[in-house]
Design an enzyme around this catalytic site. Structure first.
Site, mmCIF file in Angstrom:
data_model
loop_
_atom_site.group_PDB
_atom_site.id
_atom_site.type_symbol
_atom_site.label_atom_id
_atom_site.label_comp_id
_atom_site.label_asym_id
_atom_site.label_seq_id
_atom_site.Cartn_x
_atom_site.Cartn_y
_atom_site.Cartn_z
ATOM 1 N N ASP A 1 0.702 -1.137 0.022
ATOM 2 C CA ASP A 1 0.022 0.206 0.233
ATOM 3 C C ASP A 1 0.984 1.281 -0.517
ATOM 4 O O ASP A 1 1.929 0.923 0.562
ATOM 5 C CB ASP A 1 -0.924 0.312 0.827
ATOM 6 C CG ASP A 1 -2.008 -0.635 1.322
ATOM 7 O OD1 ASP A 1 -2.021 -1.808 0.420
ATOM 8 O OD2 ASP A 1 -2.910 -1.096 2.627
ATOM 9 N N ASP A 2 0.240 2.124 -0.133
ATOM 10 C CA ASP A 2 1.076 3.680 -0.223
ATOM 11 C C ASP A 2 1.908 4.319 -1.250
ATOM 12 O O ASP A 2 2.503 5.042 -0.932
ATOM 13 C CB ASP A 2 1.245 4.009 1.452
ATOM 14 C CG ASP A 2 0.221 4.276 2.065
ATOM 15 O OD1 ASP A 2 -1.285 3.769 2.081
ATOM 16 O OD2 ASP A 2 0.352 3.536 3.409
ATOM 17 N N HIS B 1 -5.912 2.262 -4.375
ATOM 18 C CA HIS B 1 -5.749 2.831 -3.034
ATOM 19 C C HIS B 1 -6.424 4.195 -2.487
ATOM 20 O O HIS B 1 -7.706 4.181 -2.067
ATOM 21 C CB HIS B 1 -4.445 2.758 -2.468
ATOM 22 C CG HIS B 1 -4.295 3.084 -0.565
ATOM 23 N ND1 HIS B 1 -5.464 1.699 0.205
ATOM 24 C CD2 HIS B 1 -3.201 2.950 0.039
ATOM 25 C CE1 HIS B 1 -4.996 1.674 1.195
ATOM 26 N NE2 HIS B 1 -3.838 3.188 1.244
ATOM 27 N N HIS C 1 -5.404 9.666 -0.363
ATOM 28 C CA HIS C 1 -4.872 9.289 0.569
ATOM 29 C C HIS C 1 -5.366 10.600 2.336
ATOM 30 O O HIS C 1 -4.219 10.013 2.974
ATOM 31 C CB HIS C 1 -3.332 8.881 0.433
ATOM 32 C CG HIS C 1 -3.737 7.583 1.801
ATOM 33 N ND1 HIS C 1 -3.196 7.165 2.530
ATOM 34 C CD2 HIS C 1 -3.311 6.566 1.382
ATOM 35 C CE1 HIS C 1 -3.340 6.291 3.972
ATOM 36 N NE2 HIS C 1 -2.907 5.595 2.667
ATOM 37 N N HIS D 1 3.171 -1.840 3.637
ATOM 38 C CA HIS D 1 3.366 -0.814 2.578
ATOM 39 C C HIS D 1 4.977 -0.300 1.681
ATOM 40 O O HIS D 1 6.276 -0.635 2.474
ATOM 41 C CB HIS D 1 3.154 0.422 3.871
ATOM 42 C CG HIS D 1 2.264 0.369 4.360
ATOM 43 N ND1 HIS D 1 2.196 -0.614 5.798
ATOM 44 C CD2 HIS D 1 0.984 0.942 4.602
ATOM 45 C CE1 HIS D 1 0.430 -0.489 5.950
ATOM 46 N NE2 HIS D 1 -0.070 0.398 5.084
#
Ligand code: ZN
Length: 332
Positions: free
Chosen positions: A136-137, A184, A188, A290
């Site tokens: 993620d991210d 995602h 964010h 991540h």
């Protein structure tokens, strides 16, 4: 003499009347007693069932309380920021300083993402364990390093990316090298995306179109920031899920957390054991990592994790697809 005889007869009559009265009484009382006994049994049965229900209810309350403790702890930690009393180590995914409200959300999300989610839906399969490595991210400088490691071992994974300029090559590499490019969030920023359904839609569509233009991929796999079970959103998560269903998109949470979400970071050894000690619990293990700025120990841990999984019997590592067994915290 006659008098005595008469008296005797009268006595006997009186006795038999008494006996009859007694019988009558017993005949009357017996059914009442039987009914009362049955009624008592029913009452006891109902009580026992209710106690069972109460115990179940109490167990559920304890689980809810545990979740709330995580959330409250994170809130307290986050709110201390506004007092200026430290916690300067809370950054966004790009390593930038954020305001107190966003910092509180980031700390809360990190706490949520640090937990394994044993209750996540996961149907057992055909005796083969499937492991889905997810990142993620990203993208960040770490994405290239992770892509190199995956290439080296011939392993495919899933990248739940955010929207960032200057990383066209990394988005394209993900697609060209056979990994799943998944969505995602563009910004964010918790306070923005979870402010309303429309705000969430706008952010996701921005990311979708951004990725389509860069790579030609029509992305349809999604992960909510903080997961579908997050306690940050101001919108009911079911509204967002129904929206994804309408768009023919599918969301995935995780059941195994590498624990690398923590702001302070985790050692490579901790990350390795968090993953390897937990994937055996699932036939379909979706592992949360991540690949943002600063997640260097994730990169460091990855080769060992991959090698150990490759050594395991009946185990494959796959990228998430639309038809992958759903691992979701919220169950329809
Ligand atoms: Zn995230």
């Amino acid at each position: 003499m006659e008098f005595e005889q008469n008296e005797e007869i009268e006595d006997k009559a009186a006795e038999s009347r008494k006996a009859e009265k007694k019988r009558g009484f017993i005949e009357m009382v017996l059914p009442v007693l039987t009914l009362m006994t049955i009624a008592n049994c029913i009452v006891i049965l109902v009580l026992v069932i209710n106690i069972g229900r109460k115990v179940n209810w109490l167990e559920q309350q304890v689980i809810l309380l545990q979740d709330n403790v995580i959330s409250v702890e994170a809130r307290i930690e986050g709110s201390m920021l506004s007092d200026g009393s430290g916690f300067s180590d809370v950054f966004d995914i790009d390593g930038n300083v954020v305001d107190a409200a966003e910092a509180a959300d980031i700390v809360e999300a990190a706490a949520l993402e640090d937990t394994h989610k044993l209750e996540g839906r996961e149907d057992s399969s055909d005796g083969i364990r499937r492991v889905y490595l997810t990142f993620d991210d990203g993208p960040s400088a770490n994405t290239d390093k992770i892509l190199d490691i995956l290439e080296q071992y011939g392993v495919k994974a899933t990248f739940f990316v955010v929207g960032k300029d200057g990383y066209a090559e990394q988005y394209r590499r993900i697609v060209e090298e056979g990994h799943t490019l998944a969505m995602h969030s563009y910004s964010h920023k918790y306070s923005e995306i979870y402010a309303s359904l429309d705000a969430y839609k706008a952010d996701l569509m921005k990311l979708h179109d951004f990725l389509y233009e860069l790579t030609g991929e029509d992305c349809s796999v999604v992960r909510f920031p903080g997961g579908s079970s997050n306690t940050i959103s101001h919108v009911n998560m079911w509204e967002l899920i129904h929206y994804l269903n309408q768009e023919n998109m599918v969301y995935f949470d995780w059941n195994v957390s590498s624990g690398d979400a923590a702001s302070g970071g985790r050692s490579a050894d901790q990350i390795t054991s968090n993953v390897l000690d937990n994937i055996d619990k699932f036939d379909n293990a979706v592992v949360l990592f991540h690949d943002a700025v600063g997640k260097d120990t994730t990169v460091e841990a990855l080769p060992v994790i991959i090698e150990k999984i490759l050594e395991s019997d009946n185990t494959v590592m796959l990228p998430i697809k639309q038809d992958t067994v759903r691992v979701q915290h919220l169950q329809e």
